[in-house]
Design a protein around this motif. Sequence first.
Motif, PDB file in Angstrom:
ATOM      1  N   SER A 292       1.027  -0.967   0.042  1.00  0.00           N
ATOM      2  CA  SER A 292       0.111  -0.166   0.042  1.00  0.00           C
ATOM      3  C   SER A 292       1.088   0.843   0.232  1.00  0.00           C
TER       4      SER A 292
ATOM      5  N   LYS B  37      -1.213  -3.770  -4.044  1.00  0.00           N
ATOM      6  CA  LYS B  37      -1.887  -3.263  -3.400  1.00  0.00           C
ATOM      7  C   LYS B  37      -2.475  -1.855  -3.370  1.00  0.00           C
TER       8      LYS B  37
ATOM      9  N   ARG C 138      -7.041  -2.963   0.113  1.00  0.00           N
ATOM     10  CA  ARG C 138      -6.528  -3.249   1.020  1.00  0.00           C
ATOM     11  C   ARG C 138      -7.386  -2.706   2.962  1.00  0.00           C
TER      12      ARG C 138
HETATM   13  C1  PEP Z   1       1.304  -6.676   3.879  1.00  0.00           C
HETATM   14  O1  PEP Z   1       0.715  -7.245   3.157  1.00  0.00           O
HETATM   15  O2  PEP Z   1       2.371  -6.778   4.417  1.00  0.00           O
HETATM   16  C2  PEP Z   1       1.217  -5.469   4.337  1.00  0.00           C
HETATM   17  C3  PEP Z   1       2.318  -5.030   4.883  1.00  0.00           C
HETATM   18  O3  PEP Z   1      -0.760  -4.745   3.929  1.00  0.00           O
HETATM   19  P1  PEP Z   1      -0.538  -3.333   3.137  1.00  0.00           P
HETATM   20  O4  PEP Z   1       0.916  -3.076   2.373  1.00  0.00           O
HETATM   21  O5  PEP Z   1      -1.531  -3.402   2.377  1.00  0.00           O
HETATM   22  O6  PEP Z   1      -0.395  -2.638   4.556  1.00  0.00           O
END
Ligand code: PEP
Length: 341
Positions: free
Chosen positions: A185, A207, A237
């Motif tokens: 993300s 993401k 997410r």
């Molecule tokens: C992950 O899936 O390990 C993660 C850090 O998710 P995000 O980048 O969505 O926070």
Amino acid sequence: MLIILRQGDALKDAERVRAFLARSGLEASTVDLGDRLALSVVGVNGSPFPANVESLPEVERVVPVSRPPRLAAFRDDDPPRGVRIGDRAVGAGRFAIIAGPCAVEDEGLLLEAAAAARDYGADMLRGGAFKPRSSPYSFQGLGARAYEMLARAGQETGLPVVSEVMDQASLSAAVECIDLLQVGSRNMQNFNLLRLVGRSGKPVLLKRGMSATLEDLLLSAEYVLSEGNQSVILCERGIRTFSGHSRFTLDLSLIPALREVSHLPIVVDPSHAVGRREGVPPMARAAAAAGADGVMIEVHPDPARALSDGAQALRPEDLARLVPELRSLVAGAAPLRETGA
Ligand code: PEP
Ligand code: MN
């Protein structure tokens, strides 16, 4: 412009709307959305788009897609094929369950999580090696060593492995070991990284940034696609809102909105959105019911001792209950898109 038609006598309706557009000098091609048809009007080229199209009885609504992205957008000559990762596929009728710990902590725990993922019916194993943590004092992951552990766990279980890359160095270490490269993300708009993963030729799980719009997400996907890498999976997410009861707000409305404008598969990560174990299964089921192409779920053999995100990690027995629920929801759902991966 994408003109979404109402469900009905689709072919006749499409012909009537096409004839209407032709009177304004516009050509439209048909796009099969699975449960309905749409008409795509490209190259509007100065001909004014008739404002009253939206009020035709055959038309449900008109979605402007005249700006880029181009490669991430629907092409009716290129129906959705899904993305292949090893012997698995995501999208175009294939629902993928990705499970595993937030971070790889040691080889024993990883193998335990991997065995649970395989035994309880997941399709892929996840595990962070380089962790983008909000605080520099939090556990940052084991680094490249963790990619090697993932590769071994993948070999042992037969599951393709998914892990995040953060920069050129982590990408170089990951390409030998990791089957599906995750862009997190916080890096969704790291455009140099997007180009690099695009050039790697490996499938990419992109993401959504926590404050990114649908268009921002597709434009980021466009960076990867424009390097010649067609294997891009999008991942919702959770986004930042004013709510305080969950870590982020899971925006499931992204799924039908994306279906209208893009062929790319979309996976949902309820773990990081909800932030609490109890909330994960209901939101995973909701994602499946809303037409997601898969879910990514954090699972830890002993969540109380996890070095990161223990509060949101399912226990193996929770995964064992959830997988059949998701499979039966997907089997019962009306197909949103044509299948045939
Ligand atoms: C992950 O899936 O390990 C993660 C850090 O998710 P995000 O980048 O969505 O926070
Ligand atoms: Mn996590």
